[in-house]
Design an enzyme around this catalytic site. Structure first.
Site, PDB file in Angstrom:
ATOM      1  N   ASP A  43     -24.727  17.765  -1.019  1.00  0.00           N
ATOM      2  CA  ASP A  43     -23.851  17.912  -2.185  1.00  0.00           C
ATOM      3  C   ASP A  43     -22.436  18.329  -1.776  1.00  0.00           C
ATOM      4  OD1 ASP A  43     -24.536  20.393  -1.348  1.00  0.00           O
ATOM      5  OD2 ASP A  43     -25.064  21.185  -3.325  1.00  0.00           O
ATOM      6  N   HIS A 245      -3.024   5.934  17.019  1.00  0.00           N
ATOM      7  CA  HIS A 245      -3.601   6.734  15.931  1.00  0.00           C
ATOM      8  C   HIS A 245      -4.636   7.727  16.487  1.00  0.00           C
ATOM      9  CE1 HIS A 245      -2.391   3.714  12.558  1.00  0.00           C
ATOM     10  NE2 HIS A 245      -1.375   4.397  13.024  1.00  0.00           N
ATOM     11  N   ASP A 262       2.621  13.593  15.608  1.00  0.00           N
ATOM     12  CA  ASP A 262       2.984  12.809  14.422  1.00  0.00           C
ATOM     13  C   ASP A 262       2.199  13.436  13.281  1.00  0.00           C
ATOM     14  OD1 ASP A 262       3.378  10.963  12.414  1.00  0.00           O
ATOM     15  OD2 ASP A 262       2.978   9.210  13.671  1.00  0.00           O
ATOM     16  N   ASP A 273       6.850  12.274   7.058  1.00  0.00           N
ATOM     17  CA  ASP A 273       6.224  11.564   8.189  1.00  0.00           C
ATOM     18  C   ASP A 273       7.122  11.784   9.409  1.00  0.00           C
ATOM     19  OD1 ASP A 273       4.823   9.895   9.852  1.00  0.00           O
ATOM     20  OD2 ASP A 273       5.301   8.041   8.785  1.00  0.00           O
ATOM     21  N   HIS A 352       4.407  -1.213  17.558  1.00  0.00           N
ATOM     22  CA  HIS A 352       4.336  -0.965  16.100  1.00  0.00           C
ATOM     23  C   HIS A 352       5.711  -1.186  15.485  1.00  0.00           C
ATOM     24  CE1 HIS A 352       6.268   2.965  16.671  1.00  0.00           C
ATOM     25  NE2 HIS A 352       5.413   3.192  17.653  1.00  0.00           N
ATOM     26  N   HIS A 356       8.701   1.987   7.793  1.00  0.00           N
ATOM     27  CA  HIS A 356       7.865   1.649   6.635  1.00  0.00           C
ATOM     28  C   HIS A 356       8.343   2.502   5.475  1.00  0.00           C
ATOM     29  CE1 HIS A 356       5.638   5.425   7.249  1.00  0.00           C
ATOM     30  NE2 HIS A 356       5.548   5.113   8.517  1.00  0.00           N
ATOM     31  N   HIS A 363       2.397   5.460   4.149  1.00  0.00           N
ATOM     32  CA  HIS A 363       2.828   4.056   4.195  1.00  0.00           C
ATOM     33  C   HIS A 363       2.918   3.649   2.738  1.00  0.00           C
ATOM     34  CE1 HIS A 363       1.142   3.371   8.524  1.00  0.00           C
ATOM     35  NE2 HIS A 363       2.089   4.285   8.458  1.00  0.00           N
ATOM     36  N   GLU A 386      11.203   4.985  13.386  1.00  0.00           N
ATOM     37  CA  GLU A 386      10.258   5.539  14.360  1.00  0.00           C
ATOM     38  C   GLU A 386       9.998   4.654  15.568  1.00  0.00           C
ATOM     39  OE1 GLU A 386       6.110   5.516  13.070  1.00  0.00           O
ATOM     40  OE2 GLU A 386       6.774   5.011  11.053  1.00  0.00           O
ATOM     41  N   TYR A 390       5.376   3.196  25.011  1.00  0.00           N
ATOM     42  CA  TYR A 390       4.067   3.671  25.465  1.00  0.00           C
ATOM     43  C   TYR A 390       3.670   2.922  26.724  1.00  0.00           C
ATOM     44  CZ  TYR A 390       4.515   4.774  20.533  1.00  0.00           C
ATOM     45  OH  TYR A 390       4.998   5.197  19.332  1.00  0.00           O
ATOM     46  N   ARG A 450       7.365   8.845  20.959  1.00  0.00           N
ATOM     47  CA  ARG A 450       7.808   8.325  19.661  1.00  0.00           C
ATOM     48  C   ARG A 450       8.667   9.409  19.013  1.00  0.00           C
ATOM     49  NH1 ARG A 450       3.363   6.776  17.895  1.00  0.00           N
ATOM     50  NH2 ARG A 450       2.584   8.346  16.462  1.00  0.00           N
ATOM     51  N   GLU A 452      10.400  10.119  15.174  1.00  0.00           N
ATOM     52  CA  GLU A 452      10.330   9.583  13.808  1.00  0.00           C
ATOM     53  C   GLU A 452      10.968  10.543  12.820  1.00  0.00           C
ATOM     54  OE1 GLU A 452       6.284   9.215  12.275  1.00  0.00           O
ATOM     55  OE2 GLU A 452       6.998   7.717  10.826  1.00  0.00           O
TER      56      GLU A 452
END
Ligand code: GLY
Ligand code: MN
Ligand code: MN
Length: 482
Positions: A43, A245, A262, A273, A352, A356, A363, A386, A390, A450, A452
């Site tokens: 539950d 991710h 991130d 973001d 990438h 966005h 997103h 961003e 890599y 990265r 961003e």
């Protein structure tokens, strides 16, 4: 932090949004379902978060609800909700109930959710169309009611809905340009997120686990009034930064690693973001700094390219040009910067998008192309910038496909032929192209960077909502060391 005082009361904002949608509906009726609870085990449910479209239109944050927007009907706004129930509320908390739906949320009529089927049949009569997103959880109810109304209509010669229209594109356009109160919420999410990232930088040192840094950051989000994150935090040290991710966040950080974070807070149903990448020991290595500076220059050029009447394509092109030139300078690609752009060789290390839309969802809703052209940037639009680079830990050489193509032409062909046919044509074109391999020196392998930030278009130009969080490498080092 001070409390936000809205110039427009929240209930009025939701009403104004329903009126905007009503203009698109005409005589039709929209059925908008709330999110449902998702069981985790026994539950126990996963954390509940209202569906953004539903919240946008209603401000109602309980599960098991449905909204009808029926501009031409007797009740332009109908809510179906869980009725009050003392036994249930002891376990799962307060419910607004039927009365609350009317009084606190401005419903013209409200019913228990169990009445949905009957009410849909009644309210679908004589409607030209039903606006409902097929594939949602109400397919059976909506299609069942539509069929029932059509059957009766045949017999008695009255009107019945003949089509189902997806309301998502209309809602996406409404959500794409943020109002002043919405931008205040996004800005607050950004301020809280910046503060949390600072806490993360301060908590980072060799020997600490990624999840400990995550805890320090998210504690700051919560202390600042954010009820939840905008998305699962990516706290990726060392080689994990090359997993776009990565959310496992369970590695012990080592001296010499970079840490890519991130993560962002949600506030008032708006999410920031932010990504920052910094050295765990407070000092970039020469290779780390070299890569970092390319990404930073690309990010700055991308932000500078944002302008009223411009587009995310312009932002992307500006950032990509810097990335391409930077990769040539670092000796990590064959050919000239023009070759690297035209053959999209940078995509081996930057796979990438640059931008966005940003808003209630990280997103966010909103078209990127319309009438076969990039959507022009208008005041109130919000998006990320961003870029990243890599270099996988064990990839000591890269095979590049030497084939020039234009992404706009590809987009145009996809619109013309359909995505599947266009993809087959793309594969055909690249199949026979020449290839060349190029080495990646050891000092670059395992580096992932990265950066961003979140940008809003104001009437006078772009505004960086998250620029208070340092990106200049010396400043970043100082915060980590501090
Ligand atoms: N945090 C997801 C993204 O940057 O797109
Ligand atoms: Mn993003
Ligand atoms: Mn992000």
């Amino acid at each position: 932090m001070g409390v936000i005082t809205h110039t427009i009361p929240p209930m009025e904002q939701h009403r104004a949004r329903r009126l905007q949608l009503a203009e698109e509906l005409g005589d039709a009726i929209a059925v908008i379902p709330a999110a449902v609870e998702s069981p985790r085990n026994d539950d126990v449910d996963h954390e509940f978060r209202q569906d953004s479209d539903f919240y946008f239109l209603t401000g109602f944050d309980e599960p098991d609800a449905v909204a009808l927007i029926d501009p031409a009907g007797p009740d332009p706004f109908v809510l179906f909700v869980r009725p009050r129930n003392r036994d249930e509320e002891i376990w799962t908390g307060h419910r607004a109930g039927i009365e609350g739906a009317r009084e606190q949320y401005g419903a013209d009529a409200a019913f228990p959710i169990a009445d949905l089927g009957g009410e849909l049949r009644r309210r679908f009569e004589a409607k030209p169309a039903i606006h409902y997103r097929i594939g949602g959880r109400l397919d059976d109810e909506v299609l069942g009611a539509m069929k029932a109304v059509q059957r009766v209509a045949t017999r008695f010669g009255v009107g019945a809905p003949q089509s189902i229209v997806d309301p998502s594109p209309s809602l996406a356009r409404l959500r794409q340009r943020k109002s002043a109160p919405e931008l205040e919420l996004l800005d607050r999410a950004a301020v809280i997120s910046v503060d949390g990232h600072r806490a993360a930088m301060e908590a980072t040192r060799p020997g600490v686990f990624e999840y400990q840094v995550q805890a320090a950051m998210e504690a700051r989000f919560r202390e600042s009034g954010s009820p939840r994150n905008g998305y699962p935090s990516i706290v990726a040290s060392g080689p994990n930064a090359c997993i776009l991710h990565y959310v496992t966040n369970d590695r012990r950080m080592e001296d010499g690693d970079l840490l890519l974070i991130d993560a962002a807070a949600e506030y008032g149903y708006f999410s920031a973001d932010i990504t920052r990448t910094f050295p765990v020991n407070g000092r970039f290595s020469p290779a780390q700094r070299a890569v970092y500076e390319v990404v930073l220059a690309a990010e700055r050029e991308g932000i500078a390219a944002a302008r009223v009447g411009g587009s995310l394509k312009e932002v992307t092109d500006a950032a990509v040009a810097v990335i391409a030139a930077g990769l040539v300078d670092l000796g990590l690609v064959p050919g000239t910067a023009d070759d690297v752009r035209e053959m999209h060789l940078y995509r081996e290390f930057f796979m990438h998008g640059v931008s966005h839309w940003l808003g209630m969802d990280v997103h966010d809703a909103g078209p990127y192309r319309q009438d076969r052209k990039p959507v022009p940037l208008e005041p109130g639009m919000a998006f990320t910038v961003e870029p990243g680079l890599y270099f996988e830990p064990n990839r000591d050489e890269v095979e590049f496909v030497l084939h020039s193509y234009d992404l706009d032409e590809w987009a145009e062909r996809r619109a013309r032929l359909g995505v599947e046919a266009a993809k087959a044509a793309e594969a055909d074109e690249t199949q026979d192209a020449a290839r060349t391999t190029h080495p990646i020196p050891a000092e670059f392998r395992g580096i992932g960077v990265r950066i961003e930030d979140d940008v809003v278009i104001d009437p006078q130009g772009p505004r960086n909502l998250t620029g208070a969080l340092p990106t200049a490498p010396d400043e970043v080092e100082a915060v980590v060391q501090g």
